[in-house]
Scaffold this active site. Structure first.
Site, PDB file in Angstrom:
ATOM      1  N   ARG A 178       0.823  -1.211   0.000  1.00  0.00           N
ATOM      2  CA  ARG A 178       0.000   0.000   0.000  1.00  0.00           C
ATOM      3  C   ARG A 178       0.859   1.263   0.000  1.00  0.00           C
ATOM      4  O   ARG A 178       0.358   2.345  -0.284  1.00  0.00           O
ATOM      5  CB  ARG A 178      -0.912   0.013   1.232  1.00  0.00           C
ATOM      6  CG  ARG A 178      -1.987  -1.054   1.219  1.00  0.00           C
ATOM      7  CD  ARG A 178      -2.737  -1.062   2.547  1.00  0.00           C
ATOM      8  NE  ARG A 178      -3.286   0.234   2.895  1.00  0.00           N
ATOM      9  CZ  ARG A 178      -4.483   0.660   2.493  1.00  0.00           C
ATOM     10  NH1 ARG A 178      -5.233  -0.099   1.729  1.00  0.00           N
ATOM     11  NH2 ARG A 178      -4.924   1.858   2.861  1.00  0.00           N
ATOM     12  N   ARG A 182       8.995   5.936  -4.547  1.00  0.00           N
ATOM     13  CA  ARG A 182       9.017   6.701  -5.792  1.00  0.00           C
ATOM     14  C   ARG A 182      10.409   7.268  -6.020  1.00  0.00           C
ATOM     15  O   ARG A 182      10.993   7.885  -5.125  1.00  0.00           O
ATOM     16  CB  ARG A 182       7.994   7.836  -5.738  1.00  0.00           C
ATOM     17  CG  ARG A 182       6.563   7.348  -5.582  1.00  0.00           C
ATOM     18  CD  ARG A 182       5.595   8.510  -5.620  1.00  0.00           C
ATOM     19  NE  ARG A 182       4.213   8.037  -5.447  1.00  0.00           N
ATOM     20  CZ  ARG A 182       3.317   8.621  -4.665  1.00  0.00           C
ATOM     21  NH1 ARG A 182       3.648   9.703  -3.981  1.00  0.00           N
ATOM     22  NH2 ARG A 182       2.096   8.132  -4.572  1.00  0.00           N
ATOM     23  N   ARG A 254      -7.765  -4.054  15.416  1.00  0.00           N
ATOM     24  CA  ARG A 254      -7.057  -2.996  16.103  1.00  0.00           C
ATOM     25  C   ARG A 254      -8.004  -1.806  16.214  1.00  0.00           C
ATOM     26  O   ARG A 254      -8.797  -1.541  15.304  1.00  0.00           O
ATOM     27  CB  ARG A 254      -5.808  -2.576  15.322  1.00  0.00           C
ATOM     28  CG  ARG A 254      -4.778  -3.673  15.160  1.00  0.00           C
ATOM     29  CD  ARG A 254      -4.131  -4.071  16.461  1.00  0.00           C
ATOM     30  NE  ARG A 254      -3.222  -3.038  16.972  1.00  0.00           N
ATOM     31  CZ  ARG A 254      -2.561  -3.133  18.123  1.00  0.00           C
ATOM     32  NH1 ARG A 254      -2.734  -4.202  18.903  1.00  0.00           N
ATOM     33  NH2 ARG A 254      -1.742  -2.169  18.513  1.00  0.00           N
ATOM     34  N   ARG A 284       0.724   8.778  15.184  1.00  0.00           N
ATOM     35  CA  ARG A 284       0.694   9.988  14.371  1.00  0.00           C
ATOM     36  C   ARG A 284      -0.106  11.071  15.090  1.00  0.00           C
ATOM     37  O   ARG A 284      -0.838  10.790  16.049  1.00  0.00           O
ATOM     38  CB  ARG A 284       0.095   9.725  12.990  1.00  0.00           C
ATOM     39  CG  ARG A 284      -1.346   9.243  13.000  1.00  0.00           C
ATOM     40  CD  ARG A 284      -1.835   8.972  11.571  1.00  0.00           C
ATOM     41  NE  ARG A 284      -3.232   8.540  11.554  1.00  0.00           N
ATOM     42  CZ  ARG A 284      -3.935   8.315  10.443  1.00  0.00           C
ATOM     43  NH1 ARG A 284      -3.361   8.489   9.261  1.00  0.00           N
ATOM     44  NH2 ARG A 284      -5.191   7.931  10.493  1.00  0.00           N
ATOM     45  N   GLU A 305      -2.693   9.884  18.148  1.00  0.00           N
ATOM     46  CA  GLU A 305      -3.368   8.625  17.828  1.00  0.00           C
ATOM     47  C   GLU A 305      -2.564   7.442  18.372  1.00  0.00           C
ATOM     48  O   GLU A 305      -1.368   7.300  18.086  1.00  0.00           O
ATOM     49  CB  GLU A 305      -3.495   8.523  16.308  1.00  0.00           C
ATOM     50  CG  GLU A 305      -4.483   7.513  15.796  1.00  0.00           C
ATOM     51  CD  GLU A 305      -4.726   7.701  14.308  1.00  0.00           C
ATOM     52  OE1 GLU A 305      -4.559   6.713  13.568  1.00  0.00           O
ATOM     53  OE2 GLU A 305      -5.074   8.820  13.886  1.00  0.00           O
TER      54      GLU A 305
END
Length: 389
Positions: A178, A182, A254, A284, A305
């Site tokens: 996911r 690059r 989760r 985060r 979080e």
């Protein structure tokens, strides 16, 4: 809740995107649809609401950025509200430094103190990648093969361990796919053609989806299995294990805890910043006013979080889908296939982690198939997408 004699009636469990799209499509096809949700609001985990203290539009259950390359989905969802273009440019803090995600040429050059060209960076990755010719067996092996140990340990090892609560060696390699690497300076988190956030929030979109004369919504209400006989068909977008009363046990998820902080001005200068170090307990921090850059707010709200195992009273977010959960899921799928007039849909109904655009596309497909099955007199299957596939 019986309708008039001969009237076609449908029940939908769940008022998130799966249930709302199904309700809309089937009501437009001439069905009476009753939508039930145990929460006091619609839109599921995509629910948004204005904060009383700051006026900021809050993503109640964590950030949601809509993105898709599916033209049909993009055209469909914009029937129900305006989407403002939004590019998710995630940052991550690791080892006391700030970098861009996903890994791109700027991240690579900053991390290694180099000035690689795209071709040079690709060659460098070929050198630092670890592992032989055998397919990677887990997340860690996939990461080491792709980017080498230094980048893996800095950006993914700690974050992934915090997010999933297990060693990356216990997670499937597919999770890492996911997140691309690059070899250019593109720091757009998504590669989708269409990206945006609804100007008035996701809840307004779902409310408009459900705003049809053929749809009745019952909030704070669980659809009772005993009521199946009242309906021609039932679509369950709630947890598949809950539908069967957790008779075989609870599937593992989760969940997330959000710790709110209020500040003046601009707290972190970006919508989302990840924290890669395992020594930092949160995964985060999201600053929600940055999800609506077309608005101006003097005050700001951030949420730290934290990820942990989901308990009975918690909101399920991410299906774990490790060996034990897959075995339990197979037993529930077998029970579901014995149901004669129930179809399981969506993230919770099929125990899969899927994005909003996939949820909408699948709901549109399910509605079309249901109408087609009714037209030719064939039974609607328990699943349109195989949870075990």
């Amino acid at each position: 809740m019986r309708g008039e004699a001969g009237q076609k009636r449908i029940a939908v469990a769940g008022a998130g995107f799966s249930g709302a799209v199904l309700a809309r499509q089937l009501s437009e096809a001439g069905y009476r649809v009753d939508v039930f949700d145990t929460r006091p609001h619609v839109a599921g985990n995509c629910h948004t609401a204005r904060d009383d203290k700051t006026g900021v539009m809050l993503h109640t259950y964590g950030p949601h950025i809509f993105h898709t390359s599916n033209q049909r989905v993009w055209d469909y969802i914009r029937r129900f509200g305006e989407f403002v273009p939004f590019v998710n440019r995630v940052k991550t803090i690791t080892g006391g430094r700030v970098f861009s995600l996903p890994l791109n040429l700027l991240t690579i050059n900053q991390f290694f103190g180099r000035t690689f060209s795209p071709r040079e960076a690709e060659a460098f990755f070929a050198e630092i990648g670890e592992g032989g010719d055998a397919p990677p067996a887990n997340f860690e092996e996939q990461a080491l093969r792709l980017m080498g140990r230094d980048l893996y340990e800095a950006f993914f090892e700690g974050y992934t361990t915090k997010q999933w609560g297990v060693s990356p060696t216990e997670l499937p390699a597919s999770i890492l796919k996911r997140l691309p690497v690059r070899f250019n300076y593109d720091d757009n988190y998504y590669a989708s053609h269409f990206q945006g956030i609804p100007r008035d929030g996701y809840t307004a979109i779902v409310e408009k989806l459900l705003d049809h004369e053929g749809v009745s919504v019952f909030l704070g209400t669980r659809l009772d299995r005993a009521a199946i006989d009242d309906y021609d068909h039932v679509f369950c977008s709630g947890p598949i294990d809950a539908w069967f009363g957790y008779g075989d046990g609870r599937l593992g998820y989760r969940t997330l805890d959000f710790v709110r902080e209020d500040h003046e001005g601009d707290y972190q200068g970006n919508a989302v910043i990840n924290y890669g170090d395992r020594s930092v307990p949160w995964t985060r921090i999201s600053e929600h006013k940055h999800f609506a850059p077309w608005e101006t707010h003097e005050k700001t709200v951030v949420f730290k979080e934290y990820s942990r195992l989901c308990d009975e009273q918690d909101t399920p977010y991410y299906p774990i889908r490790l060996t034990e959960e897959k075995a339990l899921l197979s037993r529930y799928v077998a029970r579901a296939r014995e149901e004669s007039k129930v179809t399981f849909v969506g993230r919770l109904g099929t125990y899969r982690y899927i994005d909003m655009h996939v949820t909408i596309a699948e709901a549109l497909d399910v509605a079309e198939r249901f109408v087609a099955h009714r037209a030719d007199g064939t039974p609607m299957p328990s699943f349109v997408v195989d949870p075990l596939g």
